[in-house]
Write a protein that holds these residues in place. Structure first.
Motif, PDB file in Angstrom:
ATOM      1  N   LEU A 117      51.730  83.713  71.334  1.00 36.68           N
ATOM      2  CA  LEU A 117      52.554  83.183  72.409  1.00 36.68           C
ATOM      3  C   LEU A 117      53.146  81.831  71.991  1.00 36.68           C
ATOM      4  O   LEU A 117      54.339  81.563  72.201  1.00 36.68           O
ATOM      5  CB  LEU A 117      51.740  83.046  73.695  1.00 36.68           C
ATOM      6  N   GLU A 118      52.311  80.995  71.407  1.00 40.97           N
ATOM      7  CA  GLU A 118      52.781  79.688  70.936  1.00 40.97           C
ATOM      8  C   GLU A 118      53.858  79.883  69.862  1.00 40.97           C
ATOM      9  O   GLU A 118      54.879  79.177  69.863  1.00 40.97           O
ATOM     10  CB  GLU A 118      51.627  78.843  70.392  1.00 40.97           C
ATOM     11  N   ASP A 119      53.597  80.828  68.946  1.00 43.53           N
ATOM     12  CA  ASP A 119      54.586  81.113  67.902  1.00 43.53           C
ATOM     13  C   ASP A 119      55.901  81.591  68.533  1.00 43.53           C
ATOM     14  O   ASP A 119      57.008  81.177  68.120  1.00 43.53           O
ATOM     15  CB  ASP A 119      54.070  82.165  66.922  1.00 43.53           C
ATOM     16  N   ALA A 120      55.772  82.482  69.543  1.00 41.74           N
ATOM     17  CA  ALA A 120      56.963  83.000  70.220  1.00 41.74           C
ATOM     18  C   ALA A 120      57.696  81.882  70.938  1.00 41.74           C
ATOM     19  O   ALA A 120      58.940  81.801  70.899  1.00 41.74           O
ATOM     20  CB  ALA A 120      56.572  84.112  71.194  1.00 41.74           C
ATOM     21  N   LYS A 121      56.958  80.965  71.585  1.00 38.59           N
ATOM     22  CA  LYS A 121      57.584  79.831  72.278  1.00 38.59           C
ATOM     23  C   LYS A 121      58.296  78.941  71.262  1.00 38.59           C
ATOM     24  O   LYS A 121      59.425  78.477  71.506  1.00 38.59           O
ATOM     25  CB  LYS A 121      56.528  79.010  73.035  1.00 38.59           C
ATOM     26  N   SER A 122      57.621  78.715  70.132  1.00 35.24           N
ATOM     27  CA  SER A 122      58.227  77.875  69.089  1.00 35.24           C
ATOM     28  C   SER A 122      59.491  78.543  68.559  1.00 35.24           C
ATOM     29  O   SER A 122      60.534  77.874  68.339  1.00 35.24           O
ATOM     30  CB  SER A 122      57.245  77.642  67.944  1.00 35.24           C
ATOM     31  N   ALA A 123      59.419  79.841  68.327  1.00 34.83           N
ATOM     32  CA  ALA A 123      60.582  80.569  67.812  1.00 34.83           C
ATOM     33  C   ALA A 123      61.715  80.528  68.838  1.00 34.83           C
ATOM     34  O   ALA A 123      62.895  80.350  68.480  1.00 34.83           O
ATOM     35  CB  ALA A 123      60.198  82.007  67.489  1.00 34.83           C
ATOM     36  N   ARG A 124      61.405  80.699  70.117  1.00 39.09           N
ATOM     37  CA  ARG A 124      62.414  80.659  71.173  1.00 39.09           C
ATOM     38  C   ARG A 124      63.043  79.273  71.253  1.00 39.09           C
ATOM     39  O   ARG A 124      64.268  79.104  71.374  1.00 39.09           O
ATOM     40  CB  ARG A 124      61.803  81.045  72.511  1.00 39.09           C
ATOM     41  N   SER A 125      62.120  78.270  71.189  1.00 41.24           N
ATOM     42  CA  SER A 125      62.631  76.896  71.229  1.00 41.24           C
ATOM     43  C   SER A 125      63.543  76.639  70.034  1.00 41.24           C
ATOM     44  O   SER A 125      64.619  76.012  70.153  1.00 41.24           O
ATOM     45  CB  SER A 125      61.487  75.882  71.223  1.00 41.24           C
ATOM     46  N   ALA A 126      63.097  77.142  68.861  1.00 39.49           N
ATOM     47  CA  ALA A 126      63.910  76.951  67.652  1.00 39.49           C
ATOM     48  C   ALA A 126      65.246  77.701  67.810  1.00 39.49           C
ATOM     49  O   ALA A 126      66.316  77.181  67.455  1.00 39.49           O
ATOM     50  CB  ALA A 126      63.157  77.437  66.425  1.00 39.49           C
ATOM     51  N   ALA A 127      65.203  78.926  68.356  1.00 41.14           N
ATOM     52  CA  ALA A 127      66.413  79.718  68.544  1.00 41.14           C
ATOM     53  C   ALA A 127      67.330  79.043  69.564  1.00 41.14           C
ATOM     54  O   ALA A 127      68.553  78.988  69.392  1.00 41.14           O
ATOM     55  CB  ALA A 127      66.068  81.136  68.986  1.00 41.14           C
ATOM     56  N   ALA A 128      66.730  78.501  70.626  1.00 44.44           N
ATOM     57  CA  ALA A 128      67.526  77.812  71.652  1.00 44.44           C
ATOM     58  C   ALA A 128      68.159  76.566  71.060  1.00 44.44           C
ATOM     59  O   ALA A 128      69.328  76.241  71.332  1.00 44.44           O
ATOM     60  CB  ALA A 128      66.651  77.462  72.856  1.00 44.44           C
ATOM     61  N   ALA A 129      67.382  75.896  70.229  1.00 48.20           N
ATOM     62  CA  ALA A 129      67.919  74.671  69.592  1.00 48.20           C
ATOM     63  C   ALA A 129      69.056  75.047  68.661  1.00 48.20           C
ATOM     64  O   ALA A 129      70.103  74.369  68.627  1.00 48.20           O
ATOM     65  CB  ALA A 129      66.811  73.948  68.831  1.00 48.20           C
ATOM     66  N   GLU A 130      68.922  76.137  67.909  1.00 48.70           N
ATOM     67  CA  GLU A 130      69.975  76.580  67.000  1.00 48.70           C
ATOM     68  C   GLU A 130      71.197  77.005  67.800  1.00 48.70           C
ATOM     69  O   GLU A 130      72.347  76.726  67.433  1.00 48.70           O
ATOM     70  CB  GLU A 130      69.491  77.756  66.154  1.00 48.70           C
ATOM     71  N   ARG A 131      71.000  77.703  68.887  1.00 58.48           N
ATOM     72  CA  ARG A 131      72.087  78.162  69.731  1.00 58.48           C
ATOM     73  C   ARG A 131      72.833  76.967  70.320  1.00 58.48           C
ATOM     74  O   ARG A 131      74.064  76.935  70.374  1.00 58.48           O
ATOM     75  CB  ARG A 131      71.542  79.052  70.840  1.00 58.48           C
ATOM     76  N   ASP A 132      72.009  75.999  70.764  1.00 53.83           N
ATOM     77  CA  ASP A 132      72.621  74.807  71.342  1.00 53.83           C
ATOM     78  C   ASP A 132      73.438  74.096  70.271  1.00 53.83           C
ATOM     79  O   ASP A 132      74.548  73.613  70.549  1.00 53.83           O
ATOM     80  CB  ASP A 132      71.581  73.850  71.930  1.00 53.83           C
ATOM     81  N   GLU A 133      72.887  74.018  69.063  1.00 51.17           N
ATOM     82  CA  GLU A 133      73.601  73.371  67.964  1.00 51.17           C
ATOM     83  C   GLU A 133      74.863  74.169  67.626  1.00 51.17           C
ATOM     84  O   GLU A 133      75.931  73.596  67.359  1.00 51.17           O
ATOM     85  CB  GLU A 133      72.733  73.259  66.718  1.00 51.17           C
ATOM     86  N   ALA A 134      74.732  75.469  67.604  1.00 49.10           N
ATOM     87  CA  ALA A 134      75.872  76.291  67.255  1.00 49.10           C
ATOM     88  C   ALA A 134      76.910  76.259  68.375  1.00 49.10           C
ATOM     89  O   ALA A 134      78.114  76.289  68.121  1.00 49.10           O
ATOM     90  CB  ALA A 134      75.415  77.734  67.020  1.00 49.10           C
ATOM     91  N   GLY A 135      76.485  76.158  69.586  1.00 51.86           N
ATOM     92  CA  GLY A 135      77.409  76.089  70.724  1.00 51.86           C
ATOM     93  C   GLY A 135      78.119  74.773  70.780  1.00 51.86           C
ATOM     94  O   GLY A 135      79.228  74.650  71.250  1.00 51.86           O
ATOM     95  N   VAL A 136      77.495  73.739  70.323  1.00 55.12           N
ATOM     96  CA  VAL A 136      78.067  72.379  70.332  1.00 55.12           C
ATOM     97  C   VAL A 136      79.142  72.285  69.268  1.00 55.12           C
ATOM     98  O   VAL A 136      80.159  71.663  69.428  1.00 55.12           O
ATOM     99  CB  VAL A 136      76.943  71.342  70.134  1.00 55.12           C
ATOM    100  N   LYS A 137      78.941  72.876  68.140  1.00 56.88           N
ATOM    101  CA  LYS A 137      79.878  72.768  67.030  1.00 56.88           C
ATOM    102  C   LYS A 137      81.054  73.599  67.310  1.00 56.88           C
ATOM    103  O   LYS A 137      81.679  74.341  67.423  1.00 56.88           O
ATOM    104  CB  LYS A 137      79.238  73.158  65.724  1.00 56.88           C
TER     105      LYS A 137
END
Length: 137
Positions: A117-137
């Motif tokens: 679950l922690e790994d999944a949360k970390s992966a989601r957070s990482a994916a959300a962070a990447e999405r946010d970064e990709a959406g910003v650019k």
């Protein structure tokens, strides 16, 4: 004749003395017989009392033997119950040990699930962070 009378008188006196002695002996023997009969009756009464006491003691002994047999039976039953209870405790201890082992496995599964679950949360957070970064650019 006078000498003959004196001789007969002396014989009569002697015979009377012998008769008296025999009567005294007969009286003594009669008293001894009465005493013996009384002693015999007393001994018979004592024997009868002893017989009654013997029967009472034999009855008491039989009762005590019966009580002893009953107590031995109760002891045997109690020992059997103790053995059965000990076997049940052993079985319960084995069940508890198995339950503890299963609890350990379940706790390990929970720990593994929490890590996943922690790994999944970390992966989601990482994916959300990447999405946010990709959406910003």
């Amino acid at each position: 004749a006078l000498v003959e009378r004196r001789s007969l008188a002396a014989q009569i006196t002697s015979t009377q003395a012998e008769i008296k002695e025999i009567q005294d002996q007969a009286a003594a023997l009669s008293k001894a017989l009465i005493d013996t009969e009384a002693s015999k009756a007393s001994a018979e009464a004592d024997a009868m009392v002893m017989g009654v006491l013997k029967e009472a003691h034999l009855s008491d002994a039989a009762t005590a033997q019966s009580e002893l047999t009953t107590l031995k039976t109760i002891l045997t039953e109690t020992e059997a119950q103790r053995d059965a209870a000990a076997a049940q405790v052993t079985s319960m201890e084995a069940d508890l040990s198995a339950a503890n082992a299963n609890l350990g496995l379940a706790m390990a599964d929970v720990s593994t699930s929490q890590s996943a679950l922690e790994d999944a949360k970390s992966a989601r957070s990482a994916a959300a962070a990447e999405r946010d970064e990709a959406g910003v650019k």
